[in-house]
Enzyme design. Sequence first.
Site, short mmCIF file in Angstrom:
data_model
loop_
_atom_site.label_atom_id
_atom_site.label_comp_id
_atom_site.label_asym_id
_atom_site.label_seq_id
_atom_site.Cartn_x
_atom_site.Cartn_y
_atom_site.Cartn_z
CB THR A 155 4.75 8.80 -3.67
OG1 THR A 155 3.69 7.92 -4.04
CG2 THR A 155 4.19 10.20 -3.46
CE1 TYR A 185 17.32 5.67 8.06
CE2 TYR A 185 15.26 6.10 9.21
CZ TYR A 185 16.11 6.34 8.15
OH TYR A 185 15.76 7.26 7.19
CG ASP A 236 8.04 2.13 1.23
OD1 ASP A 236 8.43 2.32 2.41
OD2 ASP A 236 7.91 3.06 0.41
CB ILE A 279 -0.94 0.02 1.23
CG1 ILE A 279 -1.74 -1.28 1.33
CG2 ILE A 279 -1.88 1.22 1.14
CD1 ILE A 279 -2.51 -1.42 2.62
CB THR A 283 7.66 24.34 -24.59
OG1 THR A 283 7.95 25.64 -25.10
CG2 THR A 283 7.42 24.44 -23.08
CG ASN A 310 -0.04 3.56 -8.28
OD1 ASN A 310 -1.14 3.98 -8.61
ND2 ASN A 310 1.07 3.92 -8.92
CB THR A 311 -2.79 -0.35 -3.37
OG1 THR A 311 -2.89 0.72 -2.42
CG2 THR A 311 -2.82 -1.67 -2.62
#
Length: 255
Positions: free
Chosen positions: A132, A100, A109, A7, A185, A11-12
């Site tokens: 994204t 981390y 993800d 998810i 352009t 998009n999923t």
Amino acid sequence: MLLVIDIGNTNTVFGIFEDQKLVRDWRIRTKRNTTEDELNVLLTGLFTGSSVALADISRAVIASVVPPVERIYSAFCKKYLRCTPQWVSPANCAGITIRYANPQEVGADRIVNAVGAHAKYQTDLIVVDFGTATTFDLVSADGAYEGGVIAPGIGISADALFSHASKLPRVDLMTVPETVVGKDTAGSIKSGIIFGYAGLVDGIVSRMITERGRPHKVIATGGLAPLIAGVSATIEAVEPNLTLEGLRIIGSSAE
């Protein structure tokens, strides 16, 4: 059979695995205001015409970066698949060590990509995911997630340009321009976005490798990975199903 779900903000992606084989996969727009019943209608429709039925699914593994929909997907799995989904988290990542500062900040993800990449290559890696956001994740040969880089994604960067520059037209970003120097352009915009992002990728990857002091294999995934890989000097391989494969591995590790 195993249902894996990625998810994302835009998009999923759904995938069906039978043992280690990806049988089918589908990509849809992520809807934040859906219900478990609508998900059932959607997936039943997607499965129509395939060799898979909802009744064939016995387990589900989900990676999500969209918290508002997670309750809905859990309800769908419990109501229609008769199973409790396995959610990817820093505590549920198939043996990947997360180095981390705060492991809880690492997106599901990115964890899944690290799992899939390490399982396949077993070497020092940089995973570039064109979603994204465009993310760069460093995975060491011993299976540790070392950290990474997050940059604005190609799509949202292009949208920002088009929405703030009234006279600039929207352009197709699915093919590489024939020349860097645009003759109109639209061609100039396309060149700037595609070659600009290839330059961003190559620049960040080069800096990461220099900082690490040793070579890393660079792989890419995500919708525009094949396009950018074709004009990148550093991307060595494209893995279109990396996220789904990582989800499968995480699901298998819990059996």
